[in-house]
Write an enzyme that holds these catalytic residues in place. Structure first.
Site, PDB file in Angstrom:
ATOM      1  N   SER A 237       0.816  -1.209   0.000  1.00  0.00           N
ATOM      2  CA  SER A 237       0.000   0.000   0.000  1.00  0.00           C
ATOM      3  C   SER A 237       0.848   1.257   0.000  1.00  0.00           C
ATOM      4  CB  SER A 237      -0.916   0.029   1.222  1.00  0.00           C
ATOM      5  OG  SER A 237      -0.182   0.399   2.360  1.00  0.00           O
ATOM      6  N   LYS A 238       0.226   2.355  -0.432  1.00  0.00           N
ATOM      7  CA  LYS A 238       0.884   3.657  -0.567  1.00  0.00           C
ATOM      8  C   LYS A 238       1.521   4.140   0.725  1.00  0.00           C
ATOM      9  CE  LYS A 238      -1.701   6.229  -4.027  1.00  0.00           C
ATOM     10  NZ  LYS A 238      -2.684   7.302  -4.165  1.00  0.00           N
ATOM     11  N   ARG A 239       0.888   3.734   1.837  1.00  0.00           N
ATOM     12  CA  ARG A 239       1.373   4.248   3.123  1.00  0.00           C
ATOM     13  C   ARG A 239       2.803   3.833   3.409  1.00  0.00           C
ATOM     14  NH1 ARG A 239      -1.131   1.448   6.245  1.00  0.00           N
ATOM     15  NH2 ARG A 239      -2.804   0.635   4.943  1.00  0.00           N
ATOM     16  N   GLN A 240       3.258   2.748   2.799  1.00  0.00           N
ATOM     17  CA  GLN A 240       4.606   2.272   3.090  1.00  0.00           C
ATOM     18  C   GLN A 240       5.584   2.423   1.935  1.00  0.00           C
ATOM     19  OE1 GLN A 240       5.211  -1.312   5.252  1.00  0.00           O
ATOM     20  NE2 GLN A 240       3.186  -1.263   6.194  1.00  0.00           N
ATOM     21  N   GLY A 241       5.120   2.936   0.822  1.00  0.00           N
ATOM     22  CA  GLY A 241       6.046   3.110  -0.287  1.00  0.00           C
ATOM     23  C   GLY A 241       5.310   3.355  -1.578  1.00  0.00           C
TER      24      GLY A 241
END
Length: 502
Positions: A261-265
């Site tokens: 997911s976007k939250r981690q990369g």
RNA sequence: GGCGUGUUCGUCUAGUGGCCCAGGACAUCGCCCUCUCAAGGCGAAGAUCACGGGUUCGAAUCCCGUACACGCUACCA
């Protein structure tokens, strides 16, 4: 199966960008089809109109083509099985819906969202998997709802959906091409909604119909669809169709092993393109996340055609893989090291033009934008850069004067005699013929030897003055590429600007 | 809660009853090479295979159980 020719598909929703996980799904479908001398098709699944993003369809196809994944049939390319956008096939789904209603495999449902949610919560409390309570299953199909009530609702024009009617006993086993035999608990299979009240089908309904009508032989998709297999197999059975082969791919994961997911990369393929990664490296990297050639092969670098030649679904692993950018970085470097200079020039030309528009250069623009000069820069730098644009940005001294000198390096390399030595050596460079790496090296060594000095006493200061930094390619080759005029200019300027206190 | 899937060095993985208390790559560390940075070569460290039982002469591999992770459980796809 009517046709024997292998046909696979990638069927994204036009909700935004191409996700790296989607790229891998598309890639595996493409590789499998091409390996089998078949066709790869793109279908757009836009049955959720509220999530549709303008231009997403175009961007998805464009990004796939950038990666080298070109469809044989698609909304853009056309083909015999169109339309390739689901919102343009609504009449088809209605027809098949009517057929299921006639055959008593489906029924109307007038339950409201509130009723459904209430029922769901009740079941969760009891520790059950939420299933539709079949309130609107008609008497004639084994339910409790009188036909008159159904007719009344229809007459009122109440919104309804159409649900499939799951038989009491069905087969709950199938052979997955990656995972092998997979079994299900049949009691958990719900009367899935097939047609929504807005007239659009659900994914489940539309994809089964389209996969059949478009004659796909293999469905390769993410494992999030695995639990829906019983419903899909049942629909194939209702229609009397033979199902295609299925392969469910494991998901890509974040470093903490949650779903990517976007939250981690970065998860959009565009993000990687923007950073400067090439399609060669991205495709190679994504392919190797969960696939390998097998038989103890230790090869890590595969071009697209090689992947096609060697791909096999049986070699796809079952475990989710962590997206590890370090390996991608290494792959990008491998490709830069071996890529033809002409290809690299095509990529860096716009970068260089952009820089030239922002900064003034004292070098001849005709020269530094010419193929010959760029080829020389590329050969000197290709082992030292991580992205193609770094040929320009990381070694900007080949195009622009250094604006500063690395402070620590100056402290380390300058002694009181340095500037005098540089001045004196400049006179040697002025008359050096020809001005090549070999002659520069010889001249430098001949210059320091009589003085009982080491070459390093001039090598490091020359590098710093010519480039501004203490690291880079072979000094002599760098000076040759820059040319006498530029070298002399930079030395002279450096001598004026750098002095050693004490 | 229910259902399904998964679990080998930090990461990607090889492996499918004996070749393995475990091979390769990336990353990390060191040496060589060397004017710097790289690249390259060589080497080091690093998993008895999630955990516990069982089957077997022999288990990373087969069976059972547990733990954890991920997914599904929408009129999202």
């Amino acid at each position: 199966m009517v046709a024997q020719r292998v046909r696979t598909r990638f069927a994204p929703s036009p909700t935004g960008y191409l996700h790296v996980g989607g790229l891998r799904t598309a890639l595996y479908n493409y590789l499998f089809a091409k390996k089998m001398k078949g066709d790869f098709i793109i279908r757009i699944e836009d049955t959720d109109q509220s999530r549709k993003v303008e231009d997403a369809q175009q961007n998805l196809i464009k990004t796939l083509e950038w990666a080298g994944i070109v469809a044989d049939e698609s909304p853009v390319h056309g083909g015999s099985f169109g339309p390739y956008v689901q919102s343009e096939r609504l009449h088809i789904y209605r027809e098949y819906c009517d057929r299921l209603l006639e055959d008593k495999h489906a029924y109307y449902c007038f339950s409201t969202s509130e009723e459904l949610e209430e029922n769901r919560q009740l079941q969760l409390k009891q520790g059950l998997q939420p299933k539709y309570n079949r309130k609107w299953l008609p008497e004639e199909m084994g339910g409790a709802m009188p036909s008159s009530n159904i007719r009344k609702k229809m007459a009122e024009g109440s919104p309804y959906v159409v649900r499939m009617k799951v038989p009491d006993y069905i087969s709950v086993w199938f052979e997955d091409m990656i995972r092998g035999p997979v079994e299900f608990d049949s009691s958990t299979i719900d009367d899935q909604v097939l047609m929504k009240s807005d007239g659009f089908p659900t994914y489940h309904f539309a994809s089964v119909i389209d996969d059949h009508l478009m004659e796909f032989t293999h469905i390769i998709r993410g494992e999030e669809w695995l639990p829906s297999m019983p419903k899909h197999l049942l629909l194939y059975e209702f229609f009397g169709w033979e199902p295609p082969k299925f392969a469910h791919l494991p998901l890509l994961l974040n470093p903490d092993r949650s779903k990517l997911s976007k939250r981690q990369g970065d998860v959009a393929v565009e993000d990687y393109i923007r950073k400067g990664y090439s399609c060669d490296a991205i495709v190679n990297f994504v392919a190797m996340l969960g696939w390998n050639e097998g038989e103890g092969t230790e090869q890590e670098v595969y071009a697209l055609q090689e992947l096609i030649d060697k791909f096999s679904l049986e070699r796809v692993g079952k475990a989710g893989a962590v997206f590890n950018v370090e390996k991608l970085n290494w792959l990008e470097k491998q490709y830069i090291k071996h890529r033809p200079a002409a290809d690299i020039i095509n990529t860096i030309r716009p970068v260089l033009a952009s820089e030239l528009a922002k900064r003034e250069t004292l070098l001849s623009v005709d020269v530094i934008t010419g193929d010959h000069y760029l080829e020389q820069v590329i050969e000197l730098m290709r082992e030292r850069v991580g992205f193609e644009h770094e040929f320009v940005t990381f070694s900007s001294y080949f195009f622009f004067e250094p604006e500063s000198y690395e402070e620590e390096a100056v402290k380390k390399r300058w002694i009181p005699e340095t500037n005098d030595l540089l001045r004196e050596f400049t006179a040697e460079l002025e008359v050096l013929e020809p001005f090549t790496a070999e002659t520069i090296e010889s001249a430098l060594k001949a210059f320091v030897a009589p003085k009982g000095l080491k070459a390093a006493v001039l090598i490091h200061p020359l590098r710093i003055l010519a480039s501004g930094v203490s690291f880079g390619p072979s000094l002599y080759h760098m000076l040759e590429v820059l040319g006498r005029e530029a070298v002399l200019r930079r030395i002279t300027k450096g001598i004026e600007q750098i002095s050693v206190a004490e």
